[in-house]
Write an enzyme that holds these catalytic residues in place. Structure first.
Site, mmCIF file in Angstrom:
data_model
loop_
_atom_site.group_PDB
_atom_site.id
_atom_site.type_symbol
_atom_site.label_atom_id
_atom_site.label_comp_id
_atom_site.label_asym_id
_atom_site.label_seq_id
_atom_site.Cartn_x
_atom_site.Cartn_y
_atom_site.Cartn_z
ATOM 1 N N THR A 45 -6.623 6.573 -5.685
ATOM 2 C CA THR A 45 -7.446 7.583 -5.025
ATOM 3 C C THR A 45 -6.732 8.923 -4.960
ATOM 4 O O THR A 45 -7.378 9.977 -4.951
ATOM 5 C CB THR A 45 -7.820 7.108 -3.605
ATOM 6 O OG1 THR A 45 -8.503 5.865 -3.710
ATOM 7 C CG2 THR A 45 -8.710 8.101 -2.887
ATOM 8 N N TYR A 133 -0.891 -5.392 -5.432
ATOM 9 C CA TYR A 133 -2.219 -4.843 -5.688
ATOM 10 C C TYR A 133 -2.867 -5.693 -6.780
ATOM 11 O O TYR A 133 -2.531 -5.584 -7.951
ATOM 12 C CB TYR A 133 -2.106 -3.381 -6.114
ATOM 13 C CG TYR A 133 -3.419 -2.629 -6.189
ATOM 14 C CD1 TYR A 133 -4.633 -3.203 -5.832
ATOM 15 C CD2 TYR A 133 -3.435 -1.293 -6.613
ATOM 16 C CE1 TYR A 133 -5.817 -2.498 -5.898
ATOM 17 C CE2 TYR A 133 -4.617 -0.574 -6.674
ATOM 18 C CZ TYR A 133 -5.811 -1.182 -6.323
ATOM 19 O OH TYR A 133 -6.984 -0.469 -6.405
ATOM 20 N N LYS A 161 -3.337 -6.389 -1.558
ATOM 21 C CA LYS A 161 -4.593 -5.644 -1.582
ATOM 22 C C LYS A 161 -5.483 -6.373 -2.579
ATOM 23 O O LYS A 161 -5.239 -6.351 -3.786
ATOM 24 C CB LYS A 161 -4.372 -4.190 -1.996
ATOM 25 C CG LYS A 161 -5.673 -3.389 -2.070
ATOM 26 C CD LYS A 161 -5.448 -1.960 -2.526
ATOM 27 C CE LYS A 161 -6.778 -1.225 -2.642
ATOM 28 N NZ LYS A 161 -6.630 0.172 -3.091
ATOM 29 N N ILE A 204 -7.373 -1.571 2.624
ATOM 30 C CA ILE A 204 -6.907 -0.297 2.075
ATOM 31 C C ILE A 204 -8.126 0.290 1.386
ATOM 32 O O ILE A 204 -8.506 -0.143 0.297
ATOM 33 C CB ILE A 204 -5.727 -0.483 1.100
ATOM 34 C CG1 ILE A 204 -4.521 -1.068 1.838
ATOM 35 C CG2 ILE A 204 -5.353 0.846 0.455
ATOM 36 C CD1 ILE A 204 -3.331 -1.378 0.928
#
Length: 288
Positions: A45, A133, A161, A204
Site C-alpha cells: 500500500t 505475509y 498476515k 493489516i
C-alpha cells in the site's frame, strides 16, 4: 503482540512528486487517534517498490518517531525473495521498528520445504519478530496450515498476515489450532470480519485508513462475543473495502484521502495510474 488493526500507510506525494513527509506524519497520528493498534510502513500500500532507499528511510524514520511517541507498534515491510538479501535487510532495520512483515518468497515458488527453511533461517538472524505475509495470488506459492504452524512455533515468528483471497480450508485449520503466541491477521480486507469470527487477532488493512474507529470496533466486538454488532459492522466495512479495491491498491484509497483533504495529491507512481474520479466518489459515499 499483533492484536487489533494495523494500518499499512500510503506514501503521499506532493505536487512535485516527492514524498510528502508531513502528510505521512499527520496520517500516522490520525489513524492511531482513531483506534489503530499500530502502523505498517513500506508495505504494498505504501508503494514500496517505487520508493528509492532514501525515501524508504525517511518514511520509516517518521513512522518510528510517531510510534515511539504514541507507544504503538511499528511493523516494517521487508522485501526480497532470496534468504540472504532478506536477512541482510532485517539486520539493517533501524531502531524503533518493532516487527517485520516478510513476504513468502515470490516468483521462485520454492515449495513448502523451502518456505520453512527460508523463515527458519530468517528467524535465527532477525533482531525483531517476523510476521509472515501469506499472499499466494501474488507470490505463486501456497502455504498450508501445517507449514504455518511449524514456522509459527519459532519464538521469533509473531504471526501471519493471511491473504489467501478468501476463507480457505487452511485458514479454518490454522485458526482452529494456532501455535501459542502466534497471531493470525486478516490481510484481505473484505474477509476480515469472518476471519475475526473464527478467532483471528486483528488485521493489516489498507481500508482502515478510512473508518479506522469502525475497524477497531469490529475487532473489539468479535473478541467480546458481540456477534450482532460485529456482523453489522462487518457487512458495512466489507462494502467499503470492496469499493476501495475496484482498481489497483492504493489508487482509489489515495484518491479518497486526497478528496478528504488528508494528503496533498492523489498521485501514485507508474506503473500505477490515478483512480477514476467516479470511483473515488462512489467510495466516499460508502462511509459518509
Amino acid at each position: 503482540m499483533m492484536r487489533g488493526i494495523h494500518v499499512p500507510l500510503v506514501t503521499p506525494f506532493d505536487a512535485a512528486g516527492e514524498v510528502a513527509v508531513e502528510a505521512v506524519e499527520k496520517l500516522a497520528h490520525r489513524v492511531l487517534d482513531d483506534g489503530a493498534a499500530g502502523l505498517v510502513a513500506l508495505g504494498t500500500t505504501g508503494e514500496v517498490a517505487a520508493l528509492d532507499p532514501a525515501e524508504r528511510a525517511r518514511v520509516v524514520e517518521v513512522c518510528a518517531r510517531v510510534c515511539a511517541e504514541r507507544r504503538a507498534l511499528l511493523t516494517v515491510g521487508v522485501t526480497g525473495n532470496d534468504t540472504r538479501s532478506t536477512a541482510r535487510a532485517l539486520r539493517e532495520l533501524p531502531e524503533g521498528v518493532g516487527a517485520a512483515l516478510v513476504t513468502v518468497p515470490y516468483f521462485l515458488r520454492p515449495g513448502e520445504r523451502g518456505v520453512v527453511a527460508h523463515f527458519e533461517a530468517l528467524a535465527e538472524e532477525t533482531p525483531v519478530p517476523l510476521v509472515i505475509y501469506h499472499i499466494p495470488y501474488r507470490t505463486g506459492q501456497t502455504v498450508g496450515a501445517a507449514t504455518l504452524r511449524r514456522v509459527g512455533a519459532h519464538p521469533m515468528v509473531a504471526g501471519v498476515k493471511y491473504a489467501a483471497g478468501g476463507i480457505d480450508q487452511d485458514a479454518v485449520e490454522l485458526l482452529a489450532d494456532p501455535p501459542a503466541g502466534f497471531d493470525v491477521l486478516g490481510g484481505d480486507d473484505v474477509f476480515v470480519s469472518p476471519l475475526l469470527a473464527m478467532g483471528a487477532s486483528g488485521g493489516i488493512l489498507a481500508s482502515a485508513h478510512l473508518s479506522t474507529r469502525s475497524f477497531a470496533d469490529l475487532v473489539d466486538a468479535w473478541h467480546a462475543g458481540d456477534a450482532a454488532r460485529a456482523s453489522a459492522l462487518g457487512h458495512r466495512l466489507a462494502r467499503l473495502s470492496a469499493a476501495l479495491f475496484t482498481a489497483p491498491n492504493p489508487t482509489v484509497l489515495k484518491g479518497v484521502l486526497h478528496a478528504e483533504g488528508l494528503i496533498p495529491t492523489p498521485a501514485v507512481r507508474l506503473p500505477l495510474v490515478e483512480a477514476d474520479p467516479a470511483t473515488v466518489t462512489a467510495v466516499r459515499e460508502c462511509f459518509t
